[in-house]
Design a protein around this motif. Structure first.
Motif, short mmCIF file in Angstrom:
data_model
loop_
_atom_site.label_atom_id
_atom_site.label_comp_id
_atom_site.label_asym_id
_atom_site.label_seq_id
_atom_site.Cartn_x
_atom_site.Cartn_y
_atom_site.Cartn_z
N ASP A 1 19.67 52.34 7.43
CA ASP A 1 20.36 52.50 8.70
C ASP A 1 20.75 51.17 9.33
O ASP A 1 21.64 51.10 10.17
CB ASP A 1 19.47 53.28 9.70
N ASN A 2 20.05 50.10 8.92
CA ASN A 2 20.30 48.79 9.52
C ASN A 2 20.39 47.74 8.42
O ASN A 2 19.41 47.48 7.72
CB ASN A 2 19.17 48.44 10.50
N LEU A 3 21.57 47.16 8.27
CA LEU A 3 21.79 46.12 7.27
C LEU A 3 22.29 44.84 7.96
O LEU A 3 23.21 44.17 7.48
CB LEU A 3 22.81 46.59 6.22
N ALA A 4 21.63 44.52 9.08
CA ALA A 4 22.05 43.34 9.85
C ALA A 4 21.90 42.06 9.02
O ALA A 4 22.65 41.11 9.22
CB ALA A 4 21.22 43.24 11.13
N TRP A 5 20.95 42.04 8.08
CA TRP A 5 20.74 40.84 7.26
C TRP A 5 21.93 40.57 6.34
O TRP A 5 22.12 39.45 5.86
CB TRP A 5 19.47 40.97 6.44
N LEU A 6 22.78 41.60 6.12
CA LEU A 6 24.02 41.43 5.38
C LEU A 6 25.22 41.31 6.32
O LEU A 6 26.36 41.31 5.88
CB LEU A 6 24.25 42.63 4.45
N HIS A 7 24.92 41.18 7.64
CA HIS A 7 25.96 41.15 8.66
C HIS A 7 26.80 42.42 8.62
O HIS A 7 28.02 42.38 8.81
CB HIS A 7 26.84 39.90 8.50
N ILE A 8 26.12 43.56 8.35
CA ILE A 8 26.76 44.87 8.39
C ILE A 8 26.19 45.60 9.59
O ILE A 8 24.98 45.72 9.75
CB ILE A 8 26.48 45.66 7.10
#
Length: 407
Positions: free
Chosen positions: A121-128
């Protein structure tokens, strides 16, 4: 227990395999998602190239259907056969088998990574921002399916060997694609019936890939069941047994998919099924082009003649061979099924495809182009006598009407 000689007991020859380091490229398919995919996605998102960031999820199709065919054109055929005097040493050099072993952990690491990316649900580490788009999930499922499909070829290499560890690794590699029965059907069925109408994995002249696909998929399942049932009956055991290797192979897939769904959620299941279909369909596309239209003739006794180099289509294009462990040297493989990939050789007189397997798969997907290229080659192979070819029964009259005049 293996009876193979230890490399240390065999004197190293002066000859050297010029492809020795090239074989490392065979690991790029399962490692590409880590080495190229994720870094590229991260970079594109950091740069604000949102549209381009979707492309790396389709790395598998890009590699198989674009990069390898183009590389085959520019690099061309190989033509380098190991001499007879180095075969024993080369066969027992463990470097080559360790490369096939290494494929499996990379294959499953890519599968697990894909499962995480598809369901996260959260792929902030890929800047998504949030999770993946549906198109990204589909692309990722197809990519890992292609990795699993190439993994079936790795399983093919391992499954022919006498070392029990390698046979088990073969079954593990097949579990991702739900094609564990291939281990039985290929070794005990295809290699016996190759290039005959009785073989579900030998395509027929006039048969499109889309007509071949359901026939070979269902035929492989039913054939493997019959072969295993007959084996168990000889031991006094019924087919519904823990000793049934077809059932145990399918059980490995059920356990794998069940474990992945337990960890990542039931929403993952459609993508697992998609990647499995992509994986075994890639295998069947290769099966389609390996024996198209080729037929072993009947002897006066009514039996089929022995399988010969003339009953397999070959290609010696270097790049595809590196990624498929010399699978394109298919005549030698049928002559010596247990021979390891690094020692397979090109045969004089074997029919040759006009391009590498990767390119020919693309042609197979477009039946009119496939027929335009391959039907004349089958006809030429039989000196214009189309009646010697393995013809699709439903199109026999049409094929004879079209090519019979050249007989």
């Amino acid at each position: 227990m293996s009876t193979e000689a230890e490399p240390s007991s065999i004197e190293a020859p002066a000859w050297r395999d010029t492809k020795r380091l090239y074989w490392l490229w065979g690991l790029f398919a399962p490692a590409g998602l880590f080495l190229i995919g994720l870094p590229t996605i991260y970079l594109f998102n950091r740069l604000g190239w949102d549209g381009a960031a979707h492309v790396p999820f389709w790395l598998g199709p890009i590699l198989i259907y674009l990069v390898i065919p183009i590389a085959d054109v520019f690099i061309g055929p190989d033509g380098d056969n190991p001499p007879d005097e180095v075969m024993e040493y080369l066969e027992n050099d463990r470097y080559y088998r360790y490369l096939t072993y290494l494929y499996l952990p990379l294959q499953y690491a890519s599968l697990i990574l894909a499962c995480y990316l598809i369901t996260a649900d959260n792929l902030a580490w890929l800047h998504i921002d949030g999770g993946l788009w549906t198109v990204d999930r589909i692309g990722l499922a197809i990519t890992v399916g292609i990795i699993g499909g190439v993994g079936i070829n790795t399983a093919h290499e391992l499954g022919h060997k006498k070392v029990e560890l390698e046979r088990w690794l073969s079954r593990i590699a097949l579990a991702q694609s739900g094609y564990g029965h291939f281990y039985i059907e290929h070794n005990k069925g295809h290699h016996v019936r190759v290039a005959t109408p009785e073989d579900p994995a030998s395509s027929r002249l006039g048969e499109s890939f889309y007509r071949f696909w359901p026939r070979t998929v269902w035929g492989g399942i039913t054939s493997s069941w019959r072969l295993e049932k007959a084996r168990l009956e000889r031991t006094g055991t019924g087919p519904w047994s823990v000793h049934n290797e077809v059932l145990s192979a399918w059980a490995m897939t059920v356990l794998l998919f069940g474990a992945l769904c337990a960890v990542f959620g039931l929403d993952l299941l459609p993508y697992l099924l998609l990647q499995a279909v992509v994986g075994f369909s890639l295998l069947e596309a290769v099966n389609y082009l390996e024996h198209y239209g080729l037929l072993r003739q009947r002897t006066p006794s009514g039996r089929y003649e022995r399988a010969a180099p003339t009953h397999s289509w070959n290609s010696d294009h270097l790049v595809t061979n590196i990624f498929l462990y010399h699978l394109q040297r298919h005549s030698d493989h049928h002559a010596y099924p247990t021979r390891r990939y690094q020692t397979l050789r090109s045969w004089e007189g074997a029919p040759n495809l006009p391009a590498g397997y990767a390119t020919m798969i693309l042609l197979a997907y477009i039946p009119p182009l496939w027929r335009k290229v391959m039907d004349p080659k089958v006809l030429a192979h039989y000196d214009g006598d189309v009646t010697r070819a393995n013809i699709l029964p439903a199109r026999r009259e049409q094929v004879l009407a079209r090519y019979g005049a050249a007989s």
